[in-house]
Design a protein around this motif. Structure first.
Motif, PDB file in Angstrom:
ATOM      1  N   UNK A  71      11.168   4.460   3.013  1.00  0.00           N
ATOM      2  CA  UNK A  71      11.881   3.897   4.164  1.00  0.00           C
ATOM      3  C   UNK A  71      11.157   4.232   5.461  1.00  0.00           C
ATOM      4  N   UNK A  72      10.768   5.486   5.620  1.00  0.00           N
ATOM      5  CA  UNK A  72      10.051   5.908   6.829  1.00  0.00           C
ATOM      6  C   UNK A  72       8.715   5.182   6.963  1.00  0.00           C
ATOM      7  N   UNK A  73       8.020   5.009   5.853  1.00  0.00           N
ATOM      8  CA  UNK A  73       6.722   4.323   5.891  1.00  0.00           C
ATOM      9  C   UNK A  73       6.889   2.857   6.297  1.00  0.00           C
ATOM     10  N   UNK A  74       7.950   2.232   5.835  1.00  0.00           N
ATOM     11  CA  UNK A  74       8.214   0.836   6.230  1.00  0.00           C
ATOM     12  C   UNK A  74       8.559   0.772   7.714  1.00  0.00           C
ATOM     13  N   UNK A  75       9.397   1.671   8.184  1.00  0.00           N
ATOM     14  CA  UNK A  75       9.739   1.708   9.618  1.00  0.00           C
ATOM     15  C   UNK A  75       8.492   1.947  10.467  1.00  0.00           C
ATOM     16  N   UNK A  76       7.567   2.780   9.986  1.00  0.00           N
ATOM     17  CA  UNK A  76       6.329   3.054  10.724  1.00  0.00           C
ATOM     18  C   UNK A  76       5.478   1.798  10.912  1.00  0.00           C
ATOM     19  N   UNK A  77       5.729   0.764  10.098  1.00  0.00           N
ATOM     20  CA  UNK A  77       5.003  -0.502  10.244  1.00  0.00           C
ATOM     21  C   UNK A  77       5.590  -1.361  11.362  1.00  0.00           C
TER      22      UNK A  77
ATOM     23  N   UNK B  45      11.655 -10.728   4.070  1.00  0.00           N
ATOM     24  CA  UNK B  45      10.829  -9.923   3.175  1.00  0.00           C
ATOM     25  C   UNK B  45      11.764  -9.068   2.318  1.00  0.00           C
ATOM     26  N   UNK B  46      11.586  -9.164   1.001  1.00  0.00           N
ATOM     27  CA  UNK B  46      12.359  -8.346   0.070  1.00  0.00           C
ATOM     28  C   UNK B  46      11.375  -7.421  -0.637  1.00  0.00           C
ATOM     29  N   UNK B  47      11.656  -6.128  -0.595  1.00  0.00           N
ATOM     30  CA  UNK B  47      10.743  -5.121  -1.128  1.00  0.00           C
ATOM     31  C   UNK B  47      11.472  -4.302  -2.183  1.00  0.00           C
ATOM     32  N   UNK B  48      10.944  -4.314  -3.411  1.00  0.00           N
ATOM     33  CA  UNK B  48      11.503  -3.487  -4.479  1.00  0.00           C
ATOM     34  C   UNK B  48      10.697  -2.206  -4.576  1.00  0.00           C
ATOM     35  N   UNK B  49      11.414  -1.083  -4.632  1.00  0.00           N
ATOM     36  CA  UNK B  49      10.766   0.226  -4.700  1.00  0.00           C
ATOM     37  C   UNK B  49      11.419   1.052  -5.802  1.00  0.00           C
ATOM     38  N   UNK B  50      10.676   2.055  -6.294  1.00  0.00           N
ATOM     39  CA  UNK B  50      11.210   2.992  -7.281  1.00  0.00           C
ATOM     40  C   UNK B  50      10.886   4.406  -6.840  1.00  0.00           C
ATOM     41  N   UNK B  51      11.721   5.334  -7.288  1.00  0.00           N
ATOM     42  CA  UNK B  51      11.486   6.739  -6.968  1.00  0.00           C
ATOM     43  C   UNK B  51      12.274   7.642  -7.886  1.00  0.00           C
ATOM     44  N   UNK B  52      11.934   8.915  -7.846  1.00  0.00           N
ATOM     45  CA  UNK B  52      12.625   9.899  -8.674  1.00  0.00           C
ATOM     46  C   UNK B  52      13.781  10.564  -7.941  1.00  0.00           C
ATOM     47  N   UNK B  53      13.778  10.474  -6.607  1.00  0.00           N
ATOM     48  CA  UNK B  53      14.795  11.186  -5.827  1.00  0.00           C
ATOM     49  C   UNK B  53      15.033  10.466  -4.508  1.00  0.00           C
ATOM     50  N   UNK B  54      16.082  10.886  -3.813  1.00  0.00           N
ATOM     51  CA  UNK B  54      16.351  10.305  -2.501  1.00  0.00           C
ATOM     52  C   UNK B  54      15.223  10.622  -1.524  1.00  0.00           C
TER      53      UNK B  54
ATOM     54  N   UNK C  87       0.794  -1.224   0.000  1.00  0.00           N
ATOM     55  CA  UNK C  87       0.000   0.000   0.000  1.00  0.00           C
ATOM     56  C   UNK C  87       0.828   1.276   0.000  1.00  0.00           C
ATOM     57  N   UNK C  88       2.136   1.161   0.113  1.00  0.00           N
ATOM     58  CA  UNK C  88       3.026   2.332   0.134  1.00  0.00           C
ATOM     59  C   UNK C  88       3.337   2.736  -1.308  1.00  0.00           C
ATOM     60  N   UNK C  89       3.112   3.995  -1.626  1.00  0.00           N
ATOM     61  CA  UNK C  89       3.391   4.487  -2.974  1.00  0.00           C
ATOM     62  C   UNK C  89       4.865   4.336  -3.295  1.00  0.00           C
TER      63      UNK C  89
END
Length: 172
Positions: A123-129, A107-116, A90-92
């Motif tokens: 990263x913060x959203x995952x830690x909040x879990x 758990x292996x999570x692949x993510x994409x983004x335009x910037x750091x 559910x995390x964008x």
């Protein structure tokens, strides 16, 4: 448990993995030595049996202006994996979540983004879990190929065996 696949099923799967969008049932039929209607019926059955789960585009995220591709490796209690996986998806920016069968780093999570800042937000959203990110790795390039188990019987250059693997057959 899955079902056994015959040479026709394997040929269909191999050709679809190579290029499902540009491969017609008639082309598959010609290669596999059966009729196009047989191929169509086999594809329907492979889909109904859950062997073919979908047809998905392969996206070049860098070309789509998402140049940062990162894999996070997470440790989580196994009993929490189903709910955690759903919450992470559910995390964008999350594009793939793999739950591992064994090990602490499960758990292996692949993510994409335009910037750091995008990656930091994820990263913060995952830690909040309430889970720990054990490591992160930035992807340079990904190479995907058809699984060689789905070989084409009777075609030039196609073999069911790895050429480096010893054969059970005696030499000629």
């Amino acid at each position: 448990m899955g079902r056994d696949l015959d040479d026709i099923d394997r040929s269909i799967l191999y050709l679809l993995q190579r290029d499902a969008r540009e491969t017609t049932t008639q082309e598959i039929a010609d290669t596999a030595g059966v009729s196009a209607s047989t191929v169509h019926n086999r594809i329907d059955r492979l889909e109904a049996d859950g062997i073919i789960k979908g047809y998905h585009p392969e996206i070049d995220y860098e070309a789509a202006n998402l140049p940062l591709q990162v894999t996070f490796v997470i440790s989580a209690p196994p009993v929490e994996l189903p709910d955690l996986s759903k919450d992470i998806r559910g995390i964008q920016g999350v594009i793939d979540v793999r739950e591992m069968l064994t090990g602490r780093r499960n758990v292996h999570v692949d993510v994409v983004g335009t910037s750091t800042s995008d990656i930091t937000r994820i990263t913060d959203a995952i830690h909040d879990l309430g889970v720990a990110i054990e490591s992160s790795e930035m992807m340079r390039r990904r190479h995907v190929q058809p699984f060689n188990h789905f070989f084409l019987q009777g075609t030039d250059g196609a073999s069911a065996h790895d050429e480096n693997e010893p054969s059970d057959q005696p030499p000629d």
